[in-house]
Design a protein around this motif. Structure first.
Motif, PDB file in Angstrom:
ATOM      1  N   ALA A  43      36.315 -30.164  -5.305  1.00 51.00           N
ATOM      2  CA  ALA A  43      37.764 -29.364  -5.412  1.00 51.00           C
ATOM      3  C   ALA A  43      38.002 -28.624  -4.185  1.00 51.00           C
ATOM      4  O   ALA A  43      39.027 -28.690  -3.637  1.00 51.00           O
ATOM      5  N   TYR A  44      37.014 -27.930  -3.681  1.00 58.01           N
ATOM      6  CA  TYR A  44      37.280 -27.006  -2.605  1.00 58.01           C
ATOM      7  C   TYR A  44      36.955 -27.649  -1.022  1.00 58.01           C
ATOM      8  O   TYR A  44      37.569 -27.158  -0.189  1.00 58.01           O
ATOM      9  N   HIS A  45      35.987 -28.466  -1.113  1.00 59.56           N
ATOM     10  CA  HIS A  45      35.741 -29.167   0.218  1.00 59.56           C
ATOM     11  C   HIS A  45      36.716 -29.902   0.615  1.00 59.56           C
ATOM     12  O   HIS A  45      36.717 -31.268   0.387  1.00 59.56           O
ATOM     13  N   THR A  46      37.903 -29.712   1.231  1.00 60.04           N
ATOM     14  CA  THR A  46      38.997 -30.377   1.722  1.00 60.04           C
ATOM     15  C   THR A  46      38.928 -30.064   3.339  1.00 60.04           C
ATOM     16  O   THR A  46      38.416 -29.237   3.659  1.00 60.04           O
ATOM     17  N   ALA A  47      39.891 -30.956   3.946  1.00 58.67           N
ATOM     18  CA  ALA A  47      39.930 -30.585   5.375  1.00 58.67           C
ATOM     19  C   ALA A  47      40.613 -29.359   5.638  1.00 58.67           C
ATOM     20  O   ALA A  47      40.205 -28.648   6.649  1.00 58.67           O
ATOM     21  N   GLU A  48      41.465 -28.824   4.782  1.00 58.73           N
ATOM     22  CA  GLU A  48      42.042 -27.459   4.829  1.00 58.73           C
ATOM     23  C   GLU A  48      41.046 -26.584   4.574  1.00 58.73           C
ATOM     24  O   GLU A  48      40.940 -25.511   5.641  1.00 58.73           O
ATOM     25  N   SER A  49      40.147 -26.660   3.737  1.00 58.93           N
ATOM     26  CA  SER A  49      39.043 -25.398   3.469  1.00 58.93           C
ATOM     27  C   SER A  49      38.051 -25.552   4.682  1.00 58.93           C
ATOM     28  O   SER A  49      37.760 -24.545   5.224  1.00 58.93           O
ATOM     29  N   GLU A  50      37.746 -26.716   5.038  1.00 57.39           N
ATOM     30  CA  GLU A  50      36.978 -26.726   6.302  1.00 57.39           C
ATOM     31  C   GLU A  50      37.465 -26.101   7.642  1.00 57.39           C
ATOM     32  O   GLU A  50      36.910 -25.649   8.495  1.00 57.39           O
ATOM     33  N   ALA A  51      38.797 -26.271   7.917  1.00 53.40           N
ATOM     34  CA  ALA A  51      39.746 -25.715   9.090  1.00 53.40           C
ATOM     35  C   ALA A  51      39.612 -24.269   9.053  1.00 53.40           C
ATOM     36  O   ALA A  51      39.199 -23.644   9.842  1.00 53.40           O
ATOM     37  N   SER A  52      39.798 -23.899   7.757  1.00 50.15           N
ATOM     38  CA  SER A  52      39.716 -22.491   7.580  1.00 50.15           C
ATOM     39  C   SER A  52      38.484 -21.745   7.909  1.00 50.15           C
ATOM     40  O   SER A  52      38.330 -20.758   8.547  1.00 50.15           O
ATOM     41  N   ARG A  53      37.287 -22.379   7.318  1.00 52.86           N
ATOM     42  CA  ARG A  53      36.120 -21.737   7.431  1.00 52.86           C
ATOM     43  C   ARG A  53      35.486 -21.927   9.013  1.00 52.86           C
ATOM     44  O   ARG A  53      35.198 -20.991   9.599  1.00 52.86           O
ATOM     45  N   ARG A  54      36.155 -23.018   9.856  1.00 53.88           N
ATOM     46  CA  ARG A  54      35.692 -22.907  11.096  1.00 53.88           C
ATOM     47  C   ARG A  54      36.523 -21.993  12.061  1.00 53.88           C
ATOM     48  O   ARG A  54      35.926 -21.438  12.782  1.00 53.88           O
ATOM     49  N   ASP A  62      25.876 -18.822  12.949  1.00 56.43           N
ATOM     50  CA  ASP A  62      25.372 -20.300  12.525  1.00 56.43           C
ATOM     51  C   ASP A  62      25.988 -20.493  11.084  1.00 56.43           C
ATOM     52  O   ASP A  62      26.270 -19.753  10.210  1.00 56.43           O
ATOM     53  N   ASP A  63      26.197 -21.737  11.025  1.00 59.56           N
ATOM     54  CA  ASP A  63      26.694 -22.252   9.858  1.00 59.56           C
ATOM     55  C   ASP A  63      25.640 -21.920   8.634  1.00 59.56           C
ATOM     56  O   ASP A  63      24.593 -22.469   8.546  1.00 59.56           O
ATOM     57  N   PRO A  64      26.107 -21.040   7.628  1.00 57.42           N
ATOM     58  CA  PRO A  64      25.016 -20.606   6.635  1.00 57.42           C
ATOM     59  C   PRO A  64      24.565 -21.962   5.825  1.00 57.42           C
ATOM     60  O   PRO A  64      23.455 -21.942   5.205  1.00 57.42           O
ATOM     61  N   ARG A  65      25.315 -22.974   5.875  1.00 53.41           N
ATOM     62  CA  ARG A  65      25.035 -24.108   5.019  1.00 53.41           C
ATOM     63  C   ARG A  65      23.893 -24.792   5.644  1.00 53.41           C
ATOM     64  O   ARG A  65      23.191 -25.776   4.781  1.00 53.41           O
ATOM     65  N   LYS A  75      21.442 -32.347   2.332  1.00 51.82           N
ATOM     66  CA  LYS A  75      22.317 -33.361   2.567  1.00 51.82           C
ATOM     67  C   LYS A  75      23.429 -32.968   3.568  1.00 51.82           C
ATOM     68  O   LYS A  75      23.889 -32.120   3.380  1.00 51.82           O
ATOM     69  N   SER A  76      23.769 -34.176   4.334  1.00 52.90           N
ATOM     70  CA  SER A  76      24.804 -33.733   5.215  1.00 52.90           C
ATOM     71  C   SER A  76      26.152 -33.921   4.607  1.00 52.90           C
ATOM     72  O   SER A  76      26.301 -34.423   3.620  1.00 52.90           O
ATOM     73  N   PHE A  77      27.293 -33.135   5.160  1.00 50.04           N
ATOM     74  CA  PHE A  77      28.497 -33.199   4.646  1.00 50.04           C
ATOM     75  C   PHE A  77      29.009 -34.381   5.076  1.00 50.04           C
ATOM     76  O   PHE A  77      28.791 -34.723   6.169  1.00 50.04           O
ATOM     77  N   PRO A  78      30.142 -34.844   4.253  1.00 51.59           N
ATOM     78  CA  PRO A  78      30.991 -36.209   4.827  1.00 51.59           C
ATOM     79  C   PRO A  78      31.679 -35.905   6.160  1.00 51.59           C
ATOM     80  O   PRO A  78      31.620 -36.866   6.906  1.00 51.59           O
ATOM     81  N   HIS A  79      32.359 -34.729   6.313  1.00 50.84           N
ATOM     82  CA  HIS A  79      32.637 -34.678   7.708  1.00 50.84           C
ATOM     83  C   HIS A  79      31.946 -34.565   8.853  1.00 50.84           C
ATOM     84  O   HIS A  79      32.496 -34.934   9.924  1.00 50.84           O
TER      85      HIS A  79
END
Length: 84
Positions: A43-54, A62-65, A75-79
């Motif tokens: 539910a959280y992993h959306t384009a808007e949340s990724e843009a905000s994280r970026r 570095d990306d903590p993930r 596992k790699s993320f879909p984006h």
């Protein structure tokens, strides 16, 4: 079969049955919790949340993930697959 051997066999069967029941219960609970957390993250992993994280993290750290110790993110993320 003597009573001593029968009681030992019965004790072993009961112990194995209890251990199997506990293992099945723990597996069931972990599976249920995993599905719940997957729903929250999906539910959280959306384009808007990724843009905000970026905007917040891009270049700063570095990306903590991608941390070696974070085995949940192996596992790699879909984006990221779309970029390749």
């Amino acid at each position: 079969m003597s009573t001593t051997a029968a009681s030992r066999a019965f004790g072993s069967v009961v112990s194995l049955g209890c251990a199997s029941a506990v293992a099945a219960y723990v597996y069931s609970q972990l599976h249920t919790e995993s599905n719940t957390m997957d729903r929250y993250f999906r539910a959280y992993h959306t384009a808007e949340s990724e843009a905000s994280r970026r905007r917040v993290f891009d270049g700063a750290i570095d990306d903590p993930r991608k941390n070696l110790l974070n085995i949940l993110s192996w596992k790699s993320f879909p984006h990221e697959e779309e970029k390749k």
